[in-house]
Design an enzyme around this catalytic site. Structure first.
Site, PDB file in Angstrom:
ATOM      1  N   ASP A  98     -84.342  17.959  94.836  1.00 26.53           N
ATOM      2  CA  ASP A  98     -83.236  18.905  94.939  1.00 26.53           C
ATOM      3  C   ASP A  98     -82.540  18.614  96.264  1.00 26.53           C
ATOM      4  OD1 ASP A  98     -81.435  20.977  94.946  1.00 26.53           O
ATOM      5  OD2 ASP A  98     -82.860  22.459  94.214  1.00 26.53           O
ATOM      6  N   ILE A 100     -79.910  19.820  97.780  1.00 25.69           N
ATOM      7  CA  ILE A 100     -79.681  21.058  98.542  1.00 25.69           C
ATOM      8  C   ILE A 100     -80.181  22.202  97.669  1.00 25.69           C
ATOM      9  CG2 ILE A 100     -78.109  22.548  99.817  1.00 25.69           C
ATOM     10  CD1 ILE A 100     -76.027  20.379  99.843  1.00 25.69           C
ATOM     11  N   THR A 103     -77.598  25.998  97.366  1.00 24.15           N
ATOM     12  CA  THR A 103     -76.254  25.419  97.507  1.00 24.15           C
ATOM     13  C   THR A 103     -75.219  26.458  97.918  1.00 24.15           C
ATOM     14  OG1 THR A 103     -76.851  23.884  95.742  1.00 24.15           O
ATOM     15  CG2 THR A 103     -74.550  23.966  96.372  1.00 24.15           C
ATOM     16  N   ASP A 226     -86.354  22.650  91.485  1.00 25.60           N
ATOM     17  CA  ASP A 226     -86.385  23.865  92.296  1.00 25.60           C
ATOM     18  C   ASP A 226     -87.788  24.189  92.791  1.00 25.60           C
ATOM     19  OD1 ASP A 226     -83.602  24.602  91.873  1.00 25.60           O
ATOM     20  OD2 ASP A 226     -84.178  25.203  89.844  1.00 25.60           O
TER      21      ASP A 226
END
Length: 277
Positions: A98, A100, A103, A226
């Site tokens: 991931d 960022i 975000t 995530d």
């Protein structure tokens, strides 16, 4: 004659050491890029599932940096990235990225965002790194070796005496229907606990469970990128992770908590329909 079991263990340790070094360096480089290179007029390159869920230019630049760096050092590995990186590889190692996490926080200049990088070996997460530059912290774990924040060992918080003293973290999806269902769960759950926090980065929330900053964290709708790194870090800090009863953490439901609190929350969240849109 060398003991084959010792030889295999040494080879595994060496592999994990290499994967951790690569993940740490890739996460550090991406974190520097994101922290120092964030343009004042940060734009939106495209949308994801709804107008609220944005993809920034920097998301794409971060993933490109990470996959390029790892690919140079381990060209036979596979990738699964939030912004589209996908390849099977031939080594048995797949990187789950991931670029960022958080975000929207990043877009708005809020500090709770991170770079999350996990390495899977034959489908099992064996290395996890979550770099949170604005916190000045990098969390890491290797399967079977414990969890660390900036090289300091971390451990989950002992379960509170009762659910009423538990501080929970959660997150909300970006689709309106899912958000409405999640709000109903919070409405019912909030009077039963100390409080509920919504930080905006699943990876950081999982690491906060590992560090004892949250008693538990739950969320519906997480993707592999995530939760892969953060969930390993939470487990290596002694927490339990899972989904609905008898199931692993997944898009349906992810829960991380100390073992005793996990046993209280899992059936409660299932009963409340935290897994349901």
């Amino acid at each position: 004659m060398p003991d084959p079991l010792q030889t295999d263990a040494a080879q595994t340790d060496a592999l994990y050491d290499e994967l951790l070094d690569v993940a740490l360096e890739a996460a550090h480089r991406a974190g520097v890029l994101l922290r120092d290179g964030r343009p004042a007029d940060l734009g939106v390159a495209a949308t994801k599932s709804s107008p609220i869920d944005v993809v920034t230019e920097m998301d794409l630049a971060s993933e490109k940096l990470i996959t390029g760096f790892i690919g140079e050092r381990r060209p036979d590995d596979g990738f699964l990235g939030e912004e589209g990186a996908s390849s099977a590889g031939t080594s048995g190692i797949r990187w789950v990225i991931d670029p960022i996490d958080g975000t929207v926080n990043y877009l708005y200049g809020l500090p709770s965002w991170a770079v999350s990088i996990a390495a899977e070996q034959d489908g099992e997460v064996v290395v996890g790194v979550v770099a949170a530059p604005m916190r000045g912290e990098t969390y890491r774990a290797v399967l079977g070796r414990g969890a660390f924040s900036n090289d300091v060992p971390v451990r989950h918080r002992p379960a509170p005496p009762g659910l009423s003293q538990a501080l929970l973290g959660t997150g909300f999806g970006y689709l309106a229907e899912r958000r409405a269902a999640q709000a109903e769960v919070v409405r019912t759950l909030l009077p039963q606990v100390r409080d509920i926090r919504r930080g905006g980065s699943a990876a950081i929330d999982l690491c906060d469970v590992a560090c004892g900053r949250l008693d538990a964290y739950y969320e519906r709708g997480l993707n592999p990128w995530d939760l892969a790194a953060g969930a390993l870090i939470a487990r290596e800090a002694g927490a339990l992770t899972g989904g609905r009863p008898g199931r692993s953490a997944s898009h349906e439901l992810t829960l991380a908590a100390s073992p005793a609190l996990f046993e209280q929350l899992q059936p409660l969240l299932d009963e409340l329909g935290a897994w349901h849109d």
